[in-house]
Design an enzyme around this catalytic site. Structure first.
Site, short mmCIF file in Angstrom:
data_model
loop_
_atom_site.label_atom_id
_atom_site.label_comp_id
_atom_site.label_asym_id
_atom_site.label_seq_id
_atom_site.Cartn_x
_atom_site.Cartn_y
_atom_site.Cartn_z
N GLU A 1 -3.87 3.79 1.51
CA GLU A 1 -4.16 3.99 2.93
C GLU A 1 -4.30 5.48 3.21
OE1 GLU A 1 -1.85 3.79 7.22
OE2 GLU A 1 -1.32 2.30 5.70
N HIS B 1 0.82 -1.21 0.00
CA HIS B 1 0.00 0.00 0.00
C HIS B 1 0.86 1.25 0.00
CE1 HIS B 1 0.44 -0.72 4.45
NE2 HIS B 1 0.63 0.58 4.46
N HIS C 1 3.41 11.76 -6.47
CA HIS C 1 2.02 11.44 -6.75
C HIS C 1 1.78 9.94 -6.72
CE1 HIS C 1 3.98 11.39 -10.83
NE2 HIS C 1 3.33 10.23 -10.90
N ARG D 1 -1.61 11.19 4.22
CA ARG D 1 -2.41 11.76 5.30
C ARG D 1 -3.40 12.76 4.73
NH1 ARG D 1 2.79 11.42 7.38
NH2 ARG D 1 2.99 9.85 9.02
N ASN E 1 -5.15 12.21 11.36
CA ASN E 1 -4.81 12.52 12.74
C ASN E 1 -5.63 13.73 13.18
OD1 ASN E 1 -2.68 10.53 13.00
ND2 ASN E 1 -1.47 11.85 11.66
N GLU F 1 -2.00 10.96 -10.96
CA GLU F 1 -1.81 10.82 -12.39
C GLU F 1 -2.74 9.74 -12.92
OE1 GLU F 1 1.76 9.88 -15.66
OE2 GLU F 1 2.09 9.52 -13.51
#
Length: 264
Positions: free
Chosen positions: A57, A7, A74, A11, A61, A121
């Site tokens: 993922e 993965h 990217h 964030r 936070n 992209e």
């Protein structure tokens, strides 16, 4: 070592907004979720994912403002060859920001941005190489191409499978030997002008699958990979090293029979 990219973690500042964006525009579905103390992690991906396909993922936070540094490039997602313009226009009709359309990229690819400004992209691929919108590669910027390539080829036994060189920069694509067509590769971008890059909190990490966490970690130490967060410090659930540019790389022993995608 398995070596498959499991993965890519980024964030986000508003989890619900990001989830709605990826589920609406890329037809991603939530694969699993972990609620921690002050943070939430969500795995996303296309409904029909290949077992060797990489997940996205999203980590949120509480109370954290997101900054996008230029060390982070990217993610790239796949559309069938011949359908780039069609899918880009669908995204525009859905209200996605017009960032870099296919025409401005000579019809070879296009770019959009998610709510936090993470660049995505859109690349053309054979349908046999993965589901629509599946992750094709993750691009990170490096300050020394030879050092970066040596890290991936020596530490992780990756192969350089493609390169593209221009007058001012070069792109190097690396992936495990005998990687499945649906697997994600890593793109290393090197600019010739000697610039430096900033690591901000918007960029998280890459995660590589290993066959045996303890044994493969020990082998990485023999190969002089940085001892950033060893298995013992993470309750032997995962570990982290770093590449020469400070990009974090998680090591995870994936159990396909587990009830959860998380090792917690």
């Amino acid at each position: 070592m398995d070596g498959t990219v499991d993965h890519t973690m980024i964030r986000v500042s508003d989890l619900e907004e990001s989830l709605e964006w990826y589920q609406t525009h890329l037809a991603y579905e939530e694969k699993d979720r972990f609620e921690g103390d002050g943070f939430t992690i969500v795995y996303l991906g296309p409904e029909e994912m290949h077992e060797d396909g990489a997940l996205l993922e999203l980590t949120h936070n509480e109370g954290e403002d997101i900054e996008i540094g230029d060390a982070w490039g990217h993610i790239a997602v796949r559309v069938p060859d011949g359908e780039l313009e069609e899918h880009y226009e669908q995204l525009m009709d859905q209200g996605v920001e017009d960032y870099r359309d296919p025409e401005s990229c000579d019809g070879r690819y296009a770019f959009i941005k998610d709510p936090d400004g993470h660049e995505i992209e859109i690349v053309k691929r054979d349908p046999d190489e993965g589901a629509l919108w599946s992750l094709d590669h993750t691009m990170i910027r490096v300050e020394d191409a030879d050092e970066a390539l040596g890290f991936w080829t020596r530490k992780f036994e990756y192969d350089e499978v493609k390169r593209w060189e221009s007058d001012t920069f070069a792109n190097y694509f690396v992936e495990p030997s005998d990687a499945a067509p649906a697997a994600m590769s890593v793109e290393l971008t090197y600019n010739y002008d000697g610039r430096s890059y900033t690591q901000e909190n918007g960029w998280g990490h890459l995660c590589v699958r290993v066959d045996d966490l303890e044994e493969d970690w020990e082998q990485l130490q023999v190969r002089e990979a940085p001892d950033y967060r060893d298995p013992e410090s993470n309750d032997n659930m995962y570990a982290f090293t770093k590449d020469p540019d400070g990009h974090e790389i998680e090591l995870l022993e994936r159990d396909p029979e587990a009830d959860s995608l998380f090792p917690f």
